[in-house]
Design a protein around this motif. Structure first.
Motif, PDB file in Angstrom:
ATOM      1  N   MET A  40      34.095 -81.444  13.126  1.00 24.24           N
ATOM      2  CA  MET A  40      34.322 -80.353  14.214  1.00 24.24           C
ATOM      3  C   MET A  40      34.238 -78.942  13.480  1.00 24.24           C
ATOM      4  SD  MET A  40      33.885 -81.411  17.143  1.00 24.24           S
ATOM      5  CE  MET A  40      34.557 -80.071  18.141  1.00 24.24           C
ATOM      6  N   SER A  41      33.621 -77.993  13.760  1.00 25.29           N
ATOM      7  CA  SER A  41      33.654 -76.685  13.509  1.00 25.29           C
ATOM      8  C   SER A  41      34.540 -75.888  14.459  1.00 25.29           C
ATOM      9  CB  SER A  41      32.192 -75.973  13.306  1.00 25.29           C
ATOM     10  OG  SER A  41      31.605 -76.637  12.107  1.00 25.29           O
ATOM     11  N   PHE A  42      34.965 -75.057  14.024  1.00 26.06           N
ATOM     12  CA  PHE A  42      35.890 -74.007  14.977  1.00 26.06           C
ATOM     13  C   PHE A  42      34.874 -73.138  15.893  1.00 26.06           C
ATOM     14  CE2 PHE A  42      38.850 -74.379  11.247  1.00 26.06           C
ATOM     15  CZ  PHE A  42      39.748 -74.584  11.688  1.00 26.06           C
ATOM     16  N   PRO A  43      35.388 -72.823  17.131  1.00 30.93           N
ATOM     17  CA  PRO A  43      34.461 -72.431  17.943  1.00 30.93           C
ATOM     18  C   PRO A  43      33.991 -71.055  17.215  1.00 30.93           C
ATOM     19  CG  PRO A  43      36.240 -73.463  19.268  1.00 30.93           C
ATOM     20  CD  PRO A  43      36.532 -73.470  17.678  1.00 30.93           C
ATOM     21  N   GLU A  44      34.835 -70.225  16.730  1.00 33.01           N
ATOM     22  CA  GLU A  44      34.537 -68.717  16.374  1.00 33.01           C
ATOM     23  C   GLU A  44      33.510 -69.119  15.170  1.00 33.01           C
ATOM     24  OE1 GLU A  44      38.575 -70.079  14.876  1.00 33.01           O
ATOM     25  OE2 GLU A  44      37.615 -70.067  16.604  1.00 33.01           O
ATOM     26  N   THR A  45      33.312 -69.967  14.399  1.00 40.49           N
ATOM     27  CA  THR A  45      32.520 -70.169  13.416  1.00 40.49           C
ATOM     28  C   THR A  45      30.872 -70.665  14.207  1.00 40.49           C
ATOM     29  OG1 THR A  45      34.082 -71.335  11.830  1.00 40.49           O
ATOM     30  CG2 THR A  45      32.008 -71.859  11.394  1.00 40.49           C
ATOM     31  N   VAL A  46      31.090 -71.475  15.047  1.00 43.48           N
ATOM     32  CA  VAL A  46      29.939 -71.644  15.827  1.00 43.48           C
ATOM     33  C   VAL A  46      29.452 -70.433  16.504  1.00 43.48           C
ATOM     34  CG1 VAL A  46      28.660 -73.093  17.661  1.00 43.48           C
ATOM     35  CG2 VAL A  46      30.421 -74.003  16.166  1.00 43.48           C
ATOM     36  N   GLU A  47      30.201 -69.722  16.869  1.00 44.09           N
ATOM     37  CA  GLU A  47      29.753 -68.549  17.744  1.00 44.09           C
ATOM     38  C   GLU A  47      29.265 -67.377  16.879  1.00 44.09           C
ATOM     39  OE1 GLU A  47      29.164 -67.469  21.069  1.00 44.09           O
ATOM     40  OE2 GLU A  47      29.653 -69.562  21.159  1.00 44.09           O
ATOM     41  N   ALA A  48      29.977 -67.250  15.481  1.00 42.03           N
ATOM     42  CA  ALA A  48      29.519 -66.463  14.605  1.00 42.03           C
ATOM     43  C   ALA A  48      27.911 -66.900  14.335  1.00 42.03           C
ATOM     44  CB  ALA A  48      30.387 -66.141  13.365  1.00 42.03           C
ATOM     45  N   LEU A  49      27.777 -68.047  13.837  1.00 44.03           N
ATOM     46  CA  LEU A  49      26.174 -68.641  13.444  1.00 44.03           C
ATOM     47  C   LEU A  49      25.329 -68.355  14.624  1.00 44.03           C
ATOM     48  CD1 LEU A  49      24.621 -69.782  11.267  1.00 44.03           C
ATOM     49  CD2 LEU A  49      25.411 -72.077  12.098  1.00 44.03           C
ATOM     50  N   LYS A  50      25.699 -68.513  15.789  1.00 46.98           N
ATOM     51  CA  LYS A  50      24.728 -68.454  17.067  1.00 46.98           C
ATOM     52  C   LYS A  50      24.606 -67.109  17.306  1.00 46.98           C
ATOM     53  CE  LYS A  50      24.859 -69.293  21.920  1.00 46.98           C
ATOM     54  NZ  LYS A  50      25.489 -70.234  22.990  1.00 46.98           N
TER      55      LYS A  50
END
Length: 90
Positions: A40-50
């Motif tokens: 799992m990736s942290f939500p803030e990590t996924v949001e930064a990439l997105k």
């Protein structure tokens, strides 16, 4: 954004994991790990990439039974990569 969408966006933008890392502030190791669906990736990590991919013109769709990646006519992409043919004579 799920792992398949992330991989599709990066591939369509012709970005290496390192280039995506530099633009998003997420490590290239984390990007590769996320795209493989490992852990799992942290939500803030996924949001930064997105957020980075969206800044380049990519849109993500998420429905109940389907997810997608949309590239508009103004989507910025890297030029095609060139490969040496030195070791691959014609």
């Amino acid at each position: 954004m799920n792992a398949i969408q992330a991989r599709a966006a990066r591939y369509a933008l012709r970005l290496t994991a390192k280039e995506a890392a530099e633009g998003s502030g997420v490590s290239d190791f984390t990007i590769k790990h996320f795209e493989k669906g490992e852990g799992m990736s942290f939500p803030e990590t996924v949001e930064a990439l997105k957020g980075y991919y969206c800044s380049l013109g990519v849109r993500f769709t998420e429905g109940e039974n389907e997810h997608g990646v949309i590239f508009g006519p103004d989507t910025q992409s890297m030029p095609p990569r060139t490969y040496s043919t030195r070791n691959n004579p014609k």
